[in-house]
Design an enzyme around this catalytic site. Structure first.
Site, PDB file in Angstrom:
ATOM      1  N   ASP A  29     -16.627  10.235  18.078  1.00 44.14           N
ATOM      2  CA  ASP A  29     -15.555  11.085  17.548  1.00 44.14           C
ATOM      3  C   ASP A  29     -16.143  12.306  16.846  1.00 44.14           C
ATOM      4  O   ASP A  29     -17.160  12.214  16.157  1.00 44.14           O
ATOM      5  CB  ASP A  29     -14.685  10.299  16.553  1.00 44.14           C
ATOM      6  CG  ASP A  29     -13.831   9.250  17.248  1.00 44.14           C
ATOM      7  OD1 ASP A  29     -13.694   9.308  18.487  1.00 44.14           O
ATOM      8  OD2 ASP A  29     -13.295   8.366  16.545  1.00 44.14           O
ATOM      9  N   ARG A  85      -1.275  -1.916  25.299  1.00 45.97           N
ATOM     10  CA  ARG A  85      -1.924  -1.844  23.988  1.00 45.97           C
ATOM     11  C   ARG A  85      -1.611  -0.489  23.365  1.00 45.97           C
ATOM     12  O   ARG A  85      -1.577   0.521  24.070  1.00 45.97           O
ATOM     13  CB  ARG A  85      -3.439  -1.999  24.151  1.00 45.97           C
ATOM     14  CG  ARG A  85      -4.241  -1.792  22.875  1.00 45.97           C
ATOM     15  CD  ARG A  85      -5.733  -2.074  23.129  1.00 45.97           C
ATOM     16  NE  ARG A  85      -6.500  -1.997  21.896  1.00 45.97           N
ATOM     17  CZ  ARG A  85      -7.045  -0.881  21.428  1.00 45.97           C
ATOM     18  NH1 ARG A  85      -6.909   0.262  22.085  1.00 45.97           N
ATOM     19  NH2 ARG A  85      -7.736  -0.890  20.300  1.00 45.97           N
ATOM     20  N   HIS A 130     -18.063   4.611  21.416  1.00 52.01           N
ATOM     21  CA  HIS A 130     -17.036   3.593  21.668  1.00 52.01           C
ATOM     22  C   HIS A 130     -16.205   3.938  22.889  1.00 52.01           C
ATOM     23  O   HIS A 130     -16.237   5.063  23.381  1.00 52.01           O
ATOM     24  CB  HIS A 130     -16.154   3.397  20.433  1.00 52.01           C
ATOM     25  CG  HIS A 130     -15.494   4.651  19.920  1.00 52.01           C
ATOM     26  ND1 HIS A 130     -16.171   5.639  19.240  1.00 52.01           N
ATOM     27  CD2 HIS A 130     -14.217   5.088  20.002  1.00 52.01           C
ATOM     28  CE1 HIS A 130     -15.343   6.609  18.915  1.00 52.01           C
ATOM     29  NE2 HIS A 130     -14.137   6.320  19.373  1.00 52.01           N
ATOM     30  N   HIS A 169     -17.216   7.695  24.155  1.00 49.99           N
ATOM     31  CA  HIS A 169     -17.354   8.961  23.420  1.00 49.99           C
ATOM     32  C   HIS A 169     -17.685   8.642  21.963  1.00 49.99           C
ATOM     33  O   HIS A 169     -17.501   7.510  21.516  1.00 49.99           O
ATOM     34  CB  HIS A 169     -16.050   9.766  23.481  1.00 49.99           C
ATOM     35  CG  HIS A 169     -14.894   9.069  22.806  1.00 49.99           C
ATOM     36  ND1 HIS A 169     -14.210   8.022  23.392  1.00 49.99           N
ATOM     37  CD2 HIS A 169     -14.328   9.241  21.582  1.00 49.99           C
ATOM     38  CE1 HIS A 169     -13.276   7.589  22.562  1.00 49.99           C
ATOM     39  NE2 HIS A 169     -13.328   8.300  21.449  1.00 49.99           N
TER      40      HIS A 169
HETATM   41  O1  LIG Z   1      -7.608   2.995  21.093  1.00 50.25           O
HETATM   42  C1  LIG Z   1      -8.620   2.806  20.419  1.00 50.25           C
HETATM   43  O2  LIG Z   1      -8.879   1.721  19.906  1.00 50.25           O
HETATM   44  C2  LIG Z   1      -9.643   3.921  20.240  1.00 50.25           C
HETATM   45  C3  LIG Z   1      -9.065   5.287  20.326  1.00 50.25           C
HETATM   46  C4  LIG Z   1     -10.112   6.342  20.202  1.00 50.25           C
HETATM   47  O3  LIG Z   1     -11.282   6.092  20.281  1.00 50.25           O
HETATM   48  C5  LIG Z   1      -9.716   7.736  19.989  1.00 50.25           C
HETATM   49  O4  LIG Z   1      -8.496   8.048  19.996  1.00 50.25           O
HETATM   50  O5  LIG Z   1     -10.642   8.576  19.802  1.00 50.25           O
HETATM   51 FE   LIG Z   2     -12.518   7.701  19.535  1.00 47.54          FE
END
Ligand SMILES: O=C(O)CCC(=O)C(=O)O
Ligand SMILES: [Fe+2]
Length: 356
Positions: free
Chosen positions: A234, A297, A288, A232
């Site tokens: 952001d 994680r 990403h 996605h």
């Molecule tokens: O967990 C991550 O490194 C990315 C999280 C992410 O892309 C988001 O919360 O929009």
């Molecule tokens: Fe994100």
């Protein structure tokens, strides 16, 4: 609670990860889900392992140029020298771990309501994908006291103080970065007259839209067949991410997926859709995703968007004109709220829907 709201609730409740020994079929991403793992026409797999996301120290005398170059080429960089105290970052991480370590029935007390913007639940992008993600999240907007009181009736203040302090510091850092980027674009920051508006903790249509997203990717028995968070971009101007463990991957059209190897103490800065539009497409809104590790994680993402009433359109300037991109607006005008609603309906197709 009626049957309809029960079923909407079920779409929000994450898997009880602690109780499963194998990955259920609902969470297995197979070859046939490749179109969701990878943009069309691109092989899955990762690119040259030597290629890495730029690491920039904010104290570097050339920081502004390096940041702008990274925004144009990558839409992402790791930032050191950012001034956020290591202790605060550690506290945010440990409180995030504490929250996700709660028993599932505790976490369900603060479940996000259908259509709601805060609380515990699956990723909001889940409905766009055929399989579920190996992920649970908790979203905070402003002070998180109501939910924190439900989780820890006797000692909720500490959680709130840490999260409030972190949100304030993230907001100030992002505003500093936006100033640097606007200057490089030769755009007068007064066009964004809400930058540095006072943060009362309560969002209005004239204050920036912000959210703090705590993410947990539980330990997985078969990480290669699951997806932590599907691809996605952001819906923000800028997102700042904190994570100690690898898992984040970013996509570059020319090379494919690249893993971000966390540098100790650094924050990852992602450019979101709104800055891409304001820059008339010159700055990359980075695609990403998160892949899953055998170990758990955690990550914490702070999103910063324009106020909901703000009219978003390319801010054309001489700097953009010089590169031949400034004379014609590549995106039509929408309010931030309209674009957020489009994202909610169309996810990553939303940007193409506002292309001129
Ligand atoms: O967990 C991550 O490194 C990315 C999280 C992410 O892309 C988001 O919360 O929009
Ligand atoms: Fe994100």
């Amino acid at each position: 609670m009626g049957a309809l709201s029960d079923s909407s609730r079920n779409h929000i409740i994450p898997l009880d990860f602690a109780s499963v020994q194998t990955v259920p079929e609902s969470h297995v991403w197979s070859e046939s889900d490749d179109e969701y793992r990878c943009p069309p026409g691109v092989r899955s797999g990762t690119a040259d392992p030597c290629l890495s996301v730029p690491v920039i120290n904010l104290w570097d005398p050339n920081a502004s140029e390096l940041i702008f170059e990274a925004c144009e080429k990558w839409g992402v960089f790791q930032l050191t020298g950012h001034g956020i105290p290591a202790k605060l970052m550690e506290e945010v991480e440990s409180k995030t771990q504490r929250l996700f370590s709660l028993p599932v029935d505790q976490k369900l007390k603060v479940l996000r309501s259908p259509g709601g913007g805060t609380g515990y639940g699956r990723a909001v992008i889940s409905p766009f994908f055929p399989k579920h993600m190996w992920h649970e999240g908790f979203t905070i907007r402003g002070p998180p006291a109501d939910h924190a009181k439900q989780l820890w009736p006797h000692d909720f203040e500490e959680f709130c103080e840490t999260m409030d302090d972190y949100q304030k510091q993230m907001k100030a850092l992002i505003e500093q970065l936006i100033h640097i980027i606007l200057k490089s674009l030769n755009i007068n920051p007064q066009q964004l007259n809400w930058l540095k508006s006072h943060c009362s903790g309560h969002e209005t249509s004239t204050t920036p839209g912000t959210a703090l997203q705590l993410n947990s990717y539980p330990p997985c028995p078969n990480p290669n067949r699951t997806m932590g968070l599907a691809q996605h971009t952001d819906t923000s101007l800028i997102t700042i991410l904190q994570a100690q463990t690898s898992g984040l991957q970013i996509f570059r059209d020319d090379v494919g997926w690249i893993s971000v190897q966390p540098v100790r103490g650094a924050l990852t800065v992602n450019i979101g859709d709104f800055l891409h539009v304001l820059s008339n497409g010159r700055i990359v809104s980075v695609l990403h995703r998160v892949v899953v590790n055998p170990v758990q994680r955690f990550s914490v993402a702070y999103f910063y968007a324009p106020p909901s009433d703000f009219v978003v359109s390319p801010l054309l300037s001489k700097a953009l004109g010089d590169s031949g991109q400034g004379t014609v607006a590549r995106y039509r005008t929408v309010t931030a709220k309209e674009f957020i609603d489009m994202k909610g309906k169309h996810l990553d197709r939303a940007l193409s829907l506002i292309k001129t």
